[in-house]
Design a protein around this motif. Structure first.
Motif, PDB file in Angstrom:
ATOM      1  N   GLY A  28       0.795  -1.222   0.000  1.00  0.00           N
ATOM      2  CA  GLY A  28       0.000   0.000   0.000  1.00  0.00           C
ATOM      3  C   GLY A  28       0.826   1.271   0.000  1.00  0.00           C
ATOM      4  O   GLY A  28       0.280   2.378   0.059  1.00  0.00           O
ATOM      5  N   VAL A  29       2.165   1.143  -0.060  1.00  0.00           N
ATOM      6  CA  VAL A  29       3.042   2.320  -0.067  1.00  0.00           C
ATOM      7  C   VAL A  29       2.935   3.044  -1.409  1.00  0.00           C
ATOM      8  O   VAL A  29       2.965   2.419  -2.471  1.00  0.00           O
ATOM      9  N   GLU A  30       2.810   4.358  -1.349  1.00  0.00           N
ATOM     10  CA  GLU A  30       2.860   5.181  -2.555  1.00  0.00           C
ATOM     11  C   GLU A  30       4.340   5.482  -2.835  1.00  0.00           C
ATOM     12  O   GLU A  30       4.971   6.250  -2.122  1.00  0.00           O
ATOM     13  N   VAL A  31       4.897   4.851  -3.854  1.00  0.00           N
ATOM     14  CA  VAL A  31       6.301   5.011  -4.185  1.00  0.00           C
ATOM     15  C   VAL A  31       6.438   6.126  -5.220  1.00  0.00           C
ATOM     16  O   VAL A  31       5.977   5.993  -6.360  1.00  0.00           O
ATOM     17  N   LEU A  32       7.045   7.234  -4.827  1.00  0.00           N
ATOM     18  CA  LEU A  32       7.198   8.407  -5.693  1.00  0.00           C
ATOM     19  C   LEU A  32       8.666   8.556  -6.081  1.00  0.00           C
ATOM     20  O   LEU A  32       9.478   9.085  -5.314  1.00  0.00           O
ATOM     21  N   GLU A  33       9.028   8.073  -7.244  1.00  0.00           N
ATOM     22  CA  GLU A  33      10.398   8.185  -7.744  1.00  0.00           C
ATOM     23  C   GLU A  33      10.522   9.417  -8.641  1.00  0.00           C
ATOM     24  O   GLU A  33       9.518   9.957  -9.119  1.00  0.00           O
ATOM     25  N   SER A  34      11.766   9.873  -8.856  1.00  0.00           N
ATOM     26  CA  SER A  34      12.026  11.094  -9.632  1.00  0.00           C
ATOM     27  C   SER A  34      11.216  12.266  -9.074  1.00  0.00           C
ATOM     28  O   SER A  34      10.679  13.087  -9.819  1.00  0.00           O
ATOM     29  N   THR A  35      11.131  12.326  -7.745  1.00  0.00           N
ATOM     30  CA  THR A  35      10.367  13.379  -7.063  1.00  0.00           C
ATOM     31  C   THR A  35      11.281  14.084  -6.075  1.00  0.00           C
ATOM     32  O   THR A  35      11.647  13.522  -5.044  1.00  0.00           O
ATOM     33  N   LYS A  36      11.666  15.296  -6.395  1.00  0.00           N
ATOM     34  CA  LYS A  36      12.582  16.048  -5.547  1.00  0.00           C
ATOM     35  C   LYS A  36      11.814  16.975  -4.615  1.00  0.00           C
ATOM     36  O   LYS A  36      10.938  17.735  -5.052  1.00  0.00           O
ATOM     37  N   VAL A  37      12.113  16.892  -3.325  1.00  0.00           N
ATOM     38  CA  VAL A  37      11.473  17.756  -2.332  1.00  0.00           C
ATOM     39  C   VAL A  37      12.136  19.133  -2.363  1.00  0.00           C
ATOM     40  O   VAL A  37      13.357  19.252  -2.260  1.00  0.00           O
ATOM     41  N   ALA A  38      11.308  20.164  -2.497  1.00  0.00           N
ATOM     42  CA  ALA A  38      11.823  21.533  -2.541  1.00  0.00           C
ATOM     43  C   ALA A  38      11.805  22.191  -1.172  1.00  0.00           C
ATOM     44  O   ALA A  38      12.674  23.012  -0.846  1.00  0.00           O
ATOM     45  N   SER A  39      10.807  21.817  -0.353  1.00  0.00           N
ATOM     46  CA  SER A  39      10.718  22.399   0.985  1.00  0.00           C
ATOM     47  C   SER A  39       9.788  21.570   1.848  1.00  0.00           C
ATOM     48  O   SER A  39       8.991  20.767   1.348  1.00  0.00           O
ATOM     49  N   ALA A  40       9.907  21.764   3.155  1.00  0.00           N
ATOM     50  CA  ALA A  40       9.043  21.093   4.116  1.00  0.00           C
ATOM     51  C   ALA A  40       8.313  22.139   4.940  1.00  0.00           C
ATOM     52  O   ALA A  40       8.896  23.169   5.306  1.00  0.00           O
ATOM     53  N   VAL A  41       7.035  21.864   5.216  1.00  0.00           N
ATOM     54  CA  VAL A  41       6.252  22.728   6.091  1.00  0.00           C
ATOM     55  C   VAL A  41       5.651  21.850   7.186  1.00  0.00           C
ATOM     56  O   VAL A  41       5.892  20.639   7.223  1.00  0.00           O
ATOM     57  N   GLU A  42       4.873  22.420   8.051  1.00  0.00           N
ATOM     58  CA  GLU A  42       4.389  21.685   9.216  1.00  0.00           C
ATOM     59  C   GLU A  42       3.538  20.473   8.845  1.00  0.00           C
ATOM     60  O   GLU A  42       3.565  19.451   9.535  1.00  0.00           O
ATOM     61  N   ASN A  43       2.802  20.552   7.758  1.00  0.00           N
ATOM     62  CA  ASN A  43       1.882  19.459   7.413  1.00  0.00           C
ATOM     63  C   ASN A  43       2.211  18.770   6.092  1.00  0.00           C
ATOM     64  O   ASN A  43       1.338  18.202   5.448  1.00  0.00           O
ATOM     65  N   GLY A  44       3.492  18.812   5.661  1.00  0.00           N
ATOM     66  CA  GLY A  44       3.845  18.083   4.459  1.00  0.00           C
ATOM     67  C   GLY A  44       5.009  18.683   3.684  1.00  0.00           C
ATOM     68  O   GLY A  44       5.738  19.549   4.191  1.00  0.00           O
ATOM     69  N   PHE A  45       5.155  18.198   2.465  1.00  0.00           N
ATOM     70  CA  PHE A  45       6.257  18.620   1.595  1.00  0.00           C
ATOM     71  C   PHE A  45       5.719  19.293   0.339  1.00  0.00           C
ATOM     72  O   PHE A  45       4.620  18.976  -0.139  1.00  0.00           O
ATOM     73  N   PHE A  46       6.540  20.217  -0.204  1.00  0.00           N
ATOM     74  CA  PHE A  46       6.321  20.735  -1.546  1.00  0.00           C
ATOM     75  C   PHE A  46       7.440  20.186  -2.430  1.00  0.00           C
ATOM     76  O   PHE A  46       8.609  20.205  -2.044  1.00  0.00           O
ATOM     77  N   THR A  47       7.077  19.679  -3.604  1.00  0.00           N
ATOM     78  CA  THR A  47       8.083  19.128  -4.505  1.00  0.00           C
ATOM     79  C   THR A  47       8.565  20.195  -5.487  1.00  0.00           C
ATOM     80  O   THR A  47       7.976  21.284  -5.584  1.00  0.00           O
ATOM     81  N   ALA A  48       9.632  19.873  -6.216  1.00  0.00           N
ATOM     82  CA  ALA A  48      10.169  20.802  -7.217  1.00  0.00           C
ATOM     83  C   ALA A  48       9.160  21.064  -8.321  1.00  0.00           C
ATOM     84  O   ALA A  48       9.227  22.097  -9.008  1.00  0.00           O
ATOM     85  N   GLU A  49       8.197  20.138  -8.517  1.00  0.00           N
ATOM     86  CA  GLU A  49       7.140  20.300  -9.529  1.00  0.00           C
ATOM     87  C   GLU A  49       5.921  21.001  -8.944  1.00  0.00           C
ATOM     88  O   GLU A  49       4.843  21.008  -9.541  1.00  0.00           O
TER      89      GLU A  49
END
Length: 429
Positions: free
Chosen positions: A235-256
């Motif tokens: 049940g894991v959502e595997v997100l490849e080729s996904t670069k994290v741009a920043s982190a906030v209190e409730n999650g991540f924003f990706t480069a896209e």
């Protein structure tokens, strides 16, 4: 009497202290001193189990003081913050209790030979918000901190009428991120047995985020493909080729500019040697801040300073660097122990040659996959299932034997099995 100072009680440092304790400390030929900022040892590849609650540091850890008394070395509790190579001494920071009162003042320790085995830490690559909002799994203390938050979130989700699922985002598709993903599904299933009736694998939403094109990039494609298939099945959502741009209190924003929501965020992407090594301004470093060493594992320009484990930058003949793995630390500890004995006997030192015995990835109780032999034969043997699980467990057993000896090592394994049979399979405190 010569003083041999070992800084860092991880896989390599503790094995080295044990070996030198028996060879030199027992016979009063040298004083062996192990320094660590923690008071007990947990094998680092098992920290994801500490984080999930499958492993309890209070019962599965090795207390340095007690171990040192039995294996003829001294233990000094403290964190190294400075090094004076002219005076042959290291500086340890003061130790404070939970109330902020000083327990031990700052101090200096003299050495004749120094072995740095201080390991590595996660590399956040300067990503905004990561240090403030993410959990790291570099030490038992950090793993325990994540575990407490995990249990609190289990309790929250378990409340009657709460229809929200628990969202966990893990950045880094290496062994730690992959193994933690699977282990979390296992403990969610266990939670129902211990009063958390609303918790099960269906209430978890785990995202595994990897910046590169594939999870487990250091391992053969067949292994990463097999692991990806197993994770998706869980049940894991595997997100490849996904670069994290920043982190906030409730999650991540990706480069896209995609948003990945999460209640708990773990950063397990990349490693580097601790920043204080760079701050010392003494050693030649590589891009991971590892201390560049000679073929005999001595820091360049410092014959009485050896470096082993994840903080060691050892370049191989083909130009590649020895990977930061437990098997590397084990091999380095054995070589340095031998070289110290050779130097005392006036014999030439031996060069280090990394032997890749293969890699294994354990997906909790669901599956284990990997390859064996590595460059020993020029080929690798793909294994999975029960055979792979047996080999994976054997690696930890070898470490236990290395630090306890065969007799006590076997007793420890027996006691561990008894404990697992009588105590809860999930730590809930």
């Amino acid at each position: 009497m010569e003083t041999i100072l070992i800084v860092g009680g991880g896989a390599g440092g503790l094995e080295l202290a044990t070996q030198l304790g028996h060879k030199l400390g027992k016979k009063k030929l040298a004083q062996i001193v192990l320094v660590d900022k923690n008071t007990s040892h947990i094998w680092k590849p098992l920290l994801h189990e500490v984080a999930s609650g499958s492993l309890d540091t209070s019962t599965d850890g090795v207390a340095y003081s007690a171990h040192g008394a039995k294996h003829h070395y001294q233990f000094q509790h403290g964190e190294m913050t400075g090094l004076d190579t002219q005076a042959n001494s290291i500086h340890l920071a003061a130790i404070f209790d939970e109330d902020g009162d000083m327990v031990v003042a700052e101090r200096h320790l003299h050495y004749d030979k120094l072995i740095l085995a201080i390991g590595s830490v996660s590399n956040d690559f300067g990503t905004p918000g990561v240090a403030e909002h993410c959990y790291f799994l570099d030490s038992p203390k950090q793993a325990d901190k994540f575990h407490r938050s995990l249990i609190n979130n289990f309790v929250r989700v378990n409340q009657t009428g709460n229809r929200e699922d628990l969202r966990i985002a893990i950045v880094g598709g290496g062994a730690t991120g992959v193994e933690l993903s699977a282990e979390l599904y296992h403990v969610a299933a266990l939670a129902q047995r211990y009063g958390l009736a609303q918790i099960n694998a269906n209430r978890l939403r785990i995202s595994l985020i990897e910046a590169g094109p594939s999870i487990l990039p250091a391992l053969p494609k067949r292994i990463s493909d097999s692991v990806r298939k197993e994770l998706i099945k869980l049940g894991v959502e595997v997100l490849e080729s996904t670069k994290v741009a920043s982190a906030v209190e409730n999650g991540f924003f990706t480069a896209e500019d995609k948003t990945i929501r999460a209640d708990l965020m773990v950063w397990a992407a990349g490693v580097k040697a601790p920043d204080f090594i760079k701050a010392l301004g003494i050693f030649e470093l590589n891009r991971l801040q590892q201390i560049v060493v000679t073929g005999q594992l001595q820091a360049k320009g410092l014959d009485n300073v050896y470096v082993i484990g994840d903080c060691c930058g050892c370049q191989q003949a083909d130009g590649s660097w020895v990977p930061p793995r437990a098997q590397s630390a084990h091999q380095m500890a054995s070589l340095v122990a031998g070289n110290i004995m050779r130097a005392r006997a006036g014999k030439p030192l031996k060069d280090y040659q990394y032997k890749d015995h293969g890699s294994l990835v354990n997906l909790s109780r669901y599956s284990t996959v990997g390859n064996l032999m590595g460059n020993l034969t020029g080929n690798s043997l793909f294994i999975e299932g029960r055979i792979a699980r047996f080999v994976y467990i054997s690696l930890y057993r070898m470490h236990q034997v290395a630090i306890h000896g065969w007799f006590k090592g076997m007793l420890m394994i027996l006691v561990e099995k008894i404990n697992r049979a009588v105590r809860p399979k999930l730590k809930l405190h």
